[in-house]
Write an enzyme that holds these catalytic residues in place. Structure first.
Site, PDB file in Angstrom:
ATOM      1  N   ASN A   1      -8.482 -14.639  -5.615  1.00 34.48           N
ATOM      2  CA  ASN A   1      -7.657 -13.643  -4.935  1.00 34.48           C
ATOM      3  C   ASN A   1      -6.722 -14.391  -3.989  1.00 34.48           C
ATOM      4  O   ASN A   1      -7.144 -14.872  -2.942  1.00 34.48           O
ATOM      5  CB  ASN A   1      -8.567 -12.666  -4.169  1.00 34.48           C
TER       6      ASN A   1
ATOM      7  N   ARG B   1      -7.045 -11.331  -9.070  1.00 39.18           N
ATOM      8  CA  ARG B   1      -6.630 -10.046  -8.535  1.00 39.18           C
ATOM      9  C   ARG B   1      -5.103 -10.092  -8.442  1.00 39.18           C
ATOM     10  O   ARG B   1      -4.537 -10.981  -7.809  1.00 39.18           O
ATOM     11  CB  ARG B   1      -7.219  -9.843  -7.137  1.00 39.18           C
TER      12      ARG B   1
ATOM     13  N   HIS C   1      -6.258  -0.405  -3.976  1.00 35.70           N
ATOM     14  CA  HIS C   1      -7.726  -0.529  -3.977  1.00 35.70           C
ATOM     15  C   HIS C   1      -8.269  -0.090  -5.343  1.00 35.70           C
ATOM     16  O   HIS C   1      -9.416   0.330  -5.456  1.00 35.70           O
ATOM     17  CB  HIS C   1      -8.403   0.375  -2.911  1.00 35.70           C
TER      18      HIS C   1
ATOM     19  N   HIS D   1     -13.007   4.960   0.002  1.00 36.91           N
ATOM     20  CA  HIS D   1     -12.982   3.539   0.349  1.00 36.91           C
ATOM     21  C   HIS D   1     -12.470   3.466   1.795  1.00 36.91           C
ATOM     22  O   HIS D   1     -11.261   3.561   2.043  1.00 36.91           O
ATOM     23  CB  HIS D   1     -12.047   2.796  -0.625  1.00 36.91           C
TER      24      HIS D   1
ATOM     25  N   ARG E   1      -2.494   1.537   9.814  1.00 36.21           N
ATOM     26  CA  ARG E   1      -1.495   2.326   9.070  1.00 36.21           C
ATOM     27  C   ARG E   1      -1.658   3.808   9.381  1.00 36.21           C
ATOM     28  O   ARG E   1      -2.773   4.313   9.485  1.00 36.21           O
ATOM     29  CB  ARG E   1      -1.649   2.125   7.571  1.00 36.21           C
TER      30      ARG E   1
ATOM     31  N   ASP F   1     -10.046  -2.108  14.958  1.00 36.45           N
ATOM     32  CA  ASP F   1     -11.423  -2.247  14.453  1.00 36.45           C
ATOM     33  C   ASP F   1     -12.239  -1.019  14.846  1.00 36.45           C
ATOM     34  O   ASP F   1     -12.327  -0.689  16.031  1.00 36.45           O
ATOM     35  CB  ASP F   1     -12.035  -3.534  15.032  1.00 36.45           C
TER      36      ASP F   1
ATOM     37  N   ARG G   1     -15.326  -0.497  15.104  1.00 38.43           N
ATOM     38  CA  ARG G   1     -16.444  -0.689  16.048  1.00 38.43           C
ATOM     39  C   ARG G   1     -15.949  -0.626  17.487  1.00 38.43           C
ATOM     40  O   ARG G   1     -16.592  -0.049  18.361  1.00 38.43           O
ATOM     41  CB  ARG G   1     -17.126  -2.045  15.798  1.00 38.43           C
TER      42      ARG G   1
ATOM     43  N   GLY H   1     -15.934  -1.416   4.483  1.00 38.74           N
ATOM     44  CA  GLY H   1     -16.494  -1.736   5.803  1.00 38.74           C
ATOM     45  C   GLY H   1     -17.060  -0.552   6.566  1.00 38.74           C
ATOM     46  O   GLY H   1     -18.223  -0.560   6.969  1.00 38.74           O
TER      47      GLY H   1
ATOM     48  N   GLY I   1     -17.264   2.741   5.434  1.00 35.01           N
ATOM     49  CA  GLY I   1     -18.058   3.585   4.538  1.00 35.01           C
ATOM     50  C   GLY I   1     -19.458   3.039   4.277  1.00 35.01           C
ATOM     51  O   GLY I   1     -20.410   3.798   4.128  1.00 35.01           O
ATOM     52  N   GLU I   2     -19.572   1.694   4.250  1.00 34.44           N
ATOM     53  CA  GLU I   2     -20.881   1.098   3.958  1.00 34.44           C
ATOM     54  C   GLU I   2     -21.738   0.929   5.205  1.00 34.44           C
ATOM     55  O   GLU I   2     -22.962   0.885   5.119  1.00 34.44           O
ATOM     56  CB  GLU I   2     -20.685  -0.291   3.310  1.00 34.44           C
ATOM     57  N   ASN I   3     -21.070   0.802   6.358  1.00 40.09           N
ATOM     58  CA  ASN I   3     -21.829   0.421   7.561  1.00 40.09           C
ATOM     59  C   ASN I   3     -21.976   1.503   8.606  1.00 40.09           C
ATOM     60  O   ASN I   3     -22.805   1.374   9.505  1.00 40.09           O
ATOM     61  CB  ASN I   3     -21.147  -0.784   8.231  1.00 40.09           C
TER      62      ASN I   3
ATOM     63  N   GLU J   1     -15.304  -6.015  -5.542  1.00 41.83           N
ATOM     64  CA  GLU J   1     -14.099  -6.201  -6.363  1.00 41.83           C
ATOM     65  C   GLU J   1     -14.183  -7.483  -7.200  1.00 41.83           C
ATOM     66  O   GLU J   1     -13.705  -7.521  -8.323  1.00 41.83           O
ATOM     67  CB  GLU J   1     -12.856  -6.209  -5.469  1.00 41.83           C
TER      68      GLU J   1
HETATM   69  P1  ADP Z   1     -10.449  -4.501   4.767  1.00 38.26           P
HETATM   70  O1  ADP Z   1     -11.057  -5.099   3.512  1.00 38.26           O
HETATM   71  O2  ADP Z   1      -9.510  -3.375   4.515  1.00 38.26           O
HETATM   72  O3  ADP Z   1      -9.937  -5.508   5.749  1.00 38.26           O
HETATM   73  P2  ADP Z   1     -13.202  -3.803   5.363  1.00 38.26           P
HETATM   74  O4  ADP Z   1     -13.602  -2.999   4.195  1.00 38.26           O
HETATM   75  O5  ADP Z   1     -13.754  -5.184   5.506  1.00 38.26           O
HETATM   76  O6  ADP Z   1     -11.647  -3.794   5.554  1.00 38.26           O
HETATM   77  O7  ADP Z   1     -13.629  -2.949   6.667  1.00 38.26           O
HETATM   78  C1  ADP Z   1     -13.401  -3.447   7.953  1.00 38.26           C
HETATM   79  C2  ADP Z   1     -13.709  -2.341   8.958  1.00 38.26           C
HETATM   80  O8  ADP Z   1     -15.090  -1.962   8.845  1.00 38.26           O
HETATM   81  C3  ADP Z   1     -13.478  -2.776  10.398  1.00 38.26           C
HETATM   82  O9  ADP Z   1     -12.630  -1.872  11.055  1.00 38.26           O
HETATM   83  C4  ADP Z   1     -14.871  -2.720  10.974  1.00 38.26           C
HETATM   84  O10 ADP Z   1     -14.860  -2.316  12.306  1.00 38.26           O
HETATM   85  C5  ADP Z   1     -15.556  -1.688  10.140  1.00 38.26           C
HETATM   86  N1  ADP Z   1     -17.000  -1.794  10.308  1.00 38.26           N
HETATM   87  C6  ADP Z   1     -17.812  -2.795   9.932  1.00 38.26           C
HETATM   88  N2  ADP Z   1     -19.075  -2.543  10.352  1.00 38.26           N
HETATM   89  C7  ADP Z   1     -19.054  -1.360  11.000  1.00 38.26           C
HETATM   90  C8  ADP Z   1     -20.026  -0.543  11.674  1.00 38.26           C
HETATM   91  N3  ADP Z   1     -21.279  -0.897  11.755  1.00 38.26           N
HETATM   92  N4  ADP Z   1     -19.607   0.605  12.239  1.00 38.26           N
HETATM   93  C9  ADP Z   1     -18.329   0.974  12.160  1.00 38.26           C
HETATM   94  N5  ADP Z   1     -17.385   0.262  11.554  1.00 38.26           N
HETATM   95  C10 ADP Z   1     -17.729  -0.885  10.988  1.00 38.26           C
END
Ligand code: ADP
Length: 398
Positions: free
Chosen positions: A7, A91, A180, A208, A241, A284, A286, A332, A334-336, A385
């Protein structure tokens, strides 16, 4: 069979070597500052220590050369020779209207990547450099282009055409493409398998949600709509964005602030989203959550607006498909972030969505997070991906 996945960005190159017999990652790494002083390669072989190479990388060809050296290194390497690498998957951002499927690279494919420089000005030139570097360093090895726009190409005209004069589509291919795509393809496919859904007819919405965020609706794994447009700016609120905005806002701000459309687009791409809405706290999620907990009202509103926009799109896509069988969260946030998943689903009671709070208390793990009596299956499906690109590369070269 081992597949190398690449990539390329304008000054970076991420890679993974994947053993397709069990889809395990043998090594992965990153070249940074290509073409800039201070270039560095960080190579992570599975089960071994990280290995850093600080050597000048004037271009992507030199970077690929160093990646191959690292992969064959007697101590840190994972293969004896590049002969073990069956093919390389790349990619590639944009194929315009030319390709709707991954393809083995030949001169015509490279011509299309070049013709689409206008549509993907940051990515397509870098993606082509990556391909040409691999051709130079590993002559005769098959390269496969996996397009980020491919998934969106199955959208019907009513979903992809903008309501602007048709001549702009004919002259410049102005339409909604969606991005995506590799992630949406992977996650919707995995959701069908993991959720044991009907592979031909399952109606799936994939959220996503990362720094870049997009949402897709697909039936039987074929995209019927997706939120990003001609560029990744359309759709959801993202880290920086804006997502959907009345275009007249641009004219108004340009006139008032004395800036041009390019600067305006830079503001919409880089200074908006939750960063802009929160009054500059952070892009971010977080940091935004922390600021909200500390009582920052704008951070709170930014998070609410982010969730609200996702919920509105889910409603729209459910209508578009006349139903939904599954909703999958990935990337990020969605998973966390269980709170975001829960807050989105709180809007969806009218669809019979019920979250199981205990199941939802999880990070980065494939899992059904809805209750047994939920009318819609809600899942957490980590995106991958690189694996999707490797599978496409294997499919086309084996
Ligand atoms: P990209 O690939 O578009 O750069 P990612 O899919 O890696 O983004 O996602 C990054 C985002 O996920 C960041 O804004 C980060 O703060 C958020 N993130 C990661 N862990 C957590 C969490 N535990 N709670 C909330 N947001 C999180």
């Amino acid at each position: 069979m081992k597949i190398l996945v690449i990539n390329c960005g304008s000054s970076s190159l991420k890679y993974q070597l994947i053993d397709m017999t069990d889809e395990s990652v043998l090594a992965k790494g990153l070249c940074e500052r290509i073409g800039i002083e201070g270039s560095k390669l960080t190579h992570q072989p599975a089960g071994k220590d990280k290995f850093v190479v600080e050597k000048a990388m004037p271009d992507h060809k030199v970077a690929i050369g160093l990646v191959l050296e690292a992969l064959q290194d007697p101590e840190h390497g994972v293969v004896k020779s590049t002969d073990e690498i069956a093919a390389v998957g790349h990619r590639v951002l944009h194929a315009g209207t030319k390709y709707c499927e991954s393809i083995v690279v030949n001169d015509d494919v490279k011509k299309v990547i070049r013709e689409c420089f206008d549509l993907g000005p940051l990515h397509n030139p870098a993606n082509l450099m990556g391909i040409e570097a691999c051709e130079a360093v590993m002559p005769g090895k098959a390269n496969v282009a996996v397009w980020d726009t491919a998934f969106g190409m199955s959208m019907p005209e009513k979903a992809y055409l903008y309501a602007i004069p048709h001549e702009y589509y004919e002259k410049y291919s102005i339409r909604r493409y969606g991005f995506h795509g590799t992630s949406h393809m992977f996650v919707s496919g995995e959701a069908i398998k993991f959720g044991e859904l009907d592979s031909e007819n399952a109606k799936v919405i994939v959220c996503h949600l990362g720094n870049g965020a997009s949402i897709s609706a697909s039936i039987g794994g074929k995209c019927v709509d997706t939120s990003m447009g001609l560029t990744p700016l359309e759709g959801l609120i993202m880290g920086t964005r804006s997502g959907d905005v009345d275009p007249a806002v641009c004219q108004f701000i340009c006139n008032k602030e004395g800036i041009d459309i390019n600067e305006m687009l830079n503001i919409l791409n880089k200074k908006s989203g939750v960063l802009g809405m929160s009054g500059g706290v952070s892009s971010d999620f977080r940091d935004i959550e922390k600021a909200k907990e500390e009582g920052n009202h704008l951070a709170d509103v930014a998070l609410q607006a982010f969730v609200y926009r996702v919920a509105k799109y889910i409603g729209a896509y459910t209508a578009a498909m006349n139903g939904v069988d599954a909703i999958a969260f990935t990337a990020g946030v969605g998973e966390n972030d269980k709170n975001t998943r829960k807050s989105v689903c709180d809007y969806l009671g009218y669809l019979g969505v019920k979250i199981d709070d205990e199941a939802n208390n999880v990070r980065g793990e494939r899992r059904v997070i809805s209750a047994a009596d939920s009318k819609v299956k809600v899942m957490l499906i980590p995106t991958n991906e690189e694996l999707a690109i490797a599978r496409e590369t294997l499919r086309l070269t084996k």
